[in-house]
Write a protein that holds these residues in place. Structure first.
Motif, PDB file in Angstrom:
ATOM      1  N   CYS A  35      35.542  26.560  31.744  1.00  0.00           N
ATOM      2  CA  CYS A  35      35.601  26.659  33.200  1.00  0.00           C
ATOM      3  C   CYS A  35      34.430  25.949  33.882  1.00  0.00           C
ATOM      4  CB  CYS A  35      35.588  28.152  33.528  1.00  0.00           C
ATOM      5  SG  CYS A  35      35.202  28.557  35.200  1.00  0.00           S
ATOM      6  N   THR A  37      32.957  26.651  36.644  1.00  0.00           N
ATOM      7  CA  THR A  37      31.949  27.565  37.174  1.00  0.00           C
ATOM      8  C   THR A  37      30.943  27.933  36.076  1.00  0.00           C
ATOM      9  OG1 THR A  37      33.733  28.428  38.533  1.00  0.00           O
ATOM     10  CG2 THR A  37      31.670  29.619  38.622  1.00  0.00           C
ATOM     11  N   THR A 143      43.297  31.734  39.481  1.00  0.00           N
ATOM     12  CA  THR A 143      42.498  32.477  40.456  1.00  0.00           C
ATOM     13  C   THR A 143      42.974  32.185  41.872  1.00  0.00           C
ATOM     14  OG1 THR A 143      40.732  31.682  39.047  1.00  0.00           O
ATOM     15  CG2 THR A 143      40.103  33.125  40.840  1.00  0.00           C
ATOM     16  N   THR A 144      43.362  30.958  42.121  1.00  0.00           N
ATOM     17  CA  THR A 144      43.701  30.490  43.460  1.00  0.00           C
ATOM     18  C   THR A 144      45.197  30.585  43.752  1.00  0.00           C
ATOM     19  OG1 THR A 144      41.951  28.874  43.064  1.00  0.00           O
ATOM     20  CG2 THR A 144      43.240  28.570  45.049  1.00  0.00           C
ATOM     21  N   HIS A 195      36.876  34.294  35.960  1.00  0.00           N
ATOM     22  CA  HIS A 195      37.683  34.497  37.167  1.00  0.00           C
ATOM     23  C   HIS A 195      39.179  34.360  36.877  1.00  0.00           C
ATOM     24  CE1 HIS A 195      33.980  33.152  39.654  1.00  0.00           C
ATOM     25  NE2 HIS A 195      33.978  34.448  39.459  1.00  0.00           N
ATOM     26  N   VAL A 198      40.550  37.401  35.160  1.00  0.00           N
ATOM     27  CA  VAL A 198      40.750  38.578  36.014  1.00  0.00           C
ATOM     28  C   VAL A 198      42.230  38.649  36.386  1.00  0.00           C
ATOM     29  CG1 VAL A 198      40.273  39.566  38.301  1.00  0.00           C
ATOM     30  CG2 VAL A 198      38.407  38.604  36.938  1.00  0.00           C
ATOM     31  N   GLY A 220      31.741  36.488  31.735  1.00  0.00           N
ATOM     32  CA  GLY A 220      31.372  36.486  33.146  1.00  0.00           C
ATOM     33  C   GLY A 220      30.438  35.314  33.422  1.00  0.00           C
TER      34      GLY A 220
END
Ligand code: SF4
Length: 360
Positions: A35, A37, A143-144, A195, A198, A220
């Motif tokens: 990812c 991020t 996520t989006t 994310h 999740v 995380g």
């Protein structure tokens, strides 16, 4: 609460983990943070520099802007050139070069291109500009996507039908499978995205894990989270016991966010998708269902763009698959810088080339 967050940034905890990593690490390992991020967090906190040299971290295909196919960028540009169309987009996409232009260049030459922070901002623009057509460039992962689905439902509820989206949305697990099937890819473990997980839950990776037995740990974004995941991946490798583990249980469950998945599957169907630099990946995209077709900008404006080859010399594809690191690209820091990006990995703040440039 802040205190809760501080705990995950705790320096002494981090030092403890680094000590443990050094104690258990013997083999040379190549671990991929899937990812974008994670890539940013790893660079920002200097995590690479505290790991033993045997451990190489590779950036993966999890930066949504970086994997948006050039033909999709070309479609966004083409949409911006249509009379009476307002194109709305997340900021990171503005400067990504397609085959001839960028949304930022189109805006500079008079097109109505607006940066938004969420799809509901885009729907609001449509509501306030009924005489225009408003298109949202939908570029995101799990996520989006549910928020984009919610935006469509919102437009329906309030009868804002001058609104549509061009979907270049993508799914994470099929990309991992595609990586495993690519010749030359050498990965000893996946740091799986927090994310995204999740929403998807741990189960989403089960099939890929079982097929390839690849050590996989959901992590995380705090330094301690990432170090802990790295330690778990090293342990799995050293002991020869690959597993799919969840090191982010405070946010990720086995089944994920069921409601978000429901809304996503209500509005979207799974489809094949093309990933920049990687190519066609089966069942890795999401397009609007037939019943929501009137919100599909590629149908509304008959967008059918041809595939285009990558700019000469740009190694984004290889970088996104962990086959190369940015400094091995011949254009890195020469023709390609954050001010003059050639490829998307230099544009997006989550891109591996941009992170390398900024921090090394
Ligand atoms: Fe592409 Fe620029 Fe990265 Fe090279 S440095 S791979 S040209 S984005």
């Amino acid at each position: 609460s802040l205190q809760y967050i501080e705990e995950y940034r705790d320096a002494s905890l981090a030092r403890e983990l680094v000590k443990k990593i050094k104690a258990v690490s013997h083999k040379k390992l190549r671990l991929m943070e899937v990812c974008g991020t994670h890539t940013m967090s790893i660079f920002r906190h200097g995590i690479r520099s505290v790991l033993p040299e045997r451990i190489t971290l590779l950036s993966g295909p999890g930066c949504p802007v970086c994997v948006t196919a050039q033909k999709d960028i070309d479609a966004f540009v083409a949409l911006a050139r249509v009379k009476n169309v307002i194109v709305t987009t997340f900021g990171d996409l503005m400067k990504v070069p397609g085959s001839g232009s960028t949304l930022a260049l189109e805006k500079a030459s008079g097109a109505d291109v607006r940066m938004v922070y969420s799809i509901s901002d885009a729907v609001a623009i449509a509501r306030e500009n009924k005489s225009k057509q408003v298109v949202f460039c939908a570029v995101g992962f799990e996520t989006t996507i549910p928020t984009i689905a919610a935006g469509i439902l919102m437009a329906i509820r309030e009868k804002t039908d001058n609104f549509s989206i061009y979907s270049a949305n993508k799914l994470t697990p099929p990309a991992l499978t595609a990586l495993m099937e690519t010749d030359g890819v050498q990965i000893d473990g996946f740091i799986l995205p927090g994310h995204v997980s999740v929403i998807t839950g741990t189960h989403a990776y089960r099939d890929t894990f079982e097929k390839y037995n690849m050590p996989s740990v959901i992590a995380g974004f705090e330094p301690v989270d990432i170090l802990n995941a790295i330690l778990m991946l090293i342990r799995q490798n050293e002991t020869g016991t690959p597993a799919l583990e969840n090191a982010y249980p405070r946010a990720v469950s086995d089944s994920g966010n069921v409601k978000a998945k429901q809304i996503m599957n209500q509005v979207f169907d799974i489809c094949d998708a093309s990933w920049r630099g990687i190519g066609h990946i089966p069942s890795s995209g999401m397009r609007l269902k037939k019943s929501y077709e009137k919100f599909n900008a590629s149908i509304k404006f008959s967008m059918d763009m041809p595939e285009v080859p990558e700019p000469k010399g740009c190694a984004c594809g290889q970088i996104l698959m962990g086959l190369k690191t940015p400094e091995k690209c011949v254009l890195y820091k020469k023709k390609c810088t954050p001010m003059t990006p050639v490829g998307p990995c230099m544009v997006s703040s989550e891109g591996a080339c941009a992170a390398f440039y900024r921090y090394s």
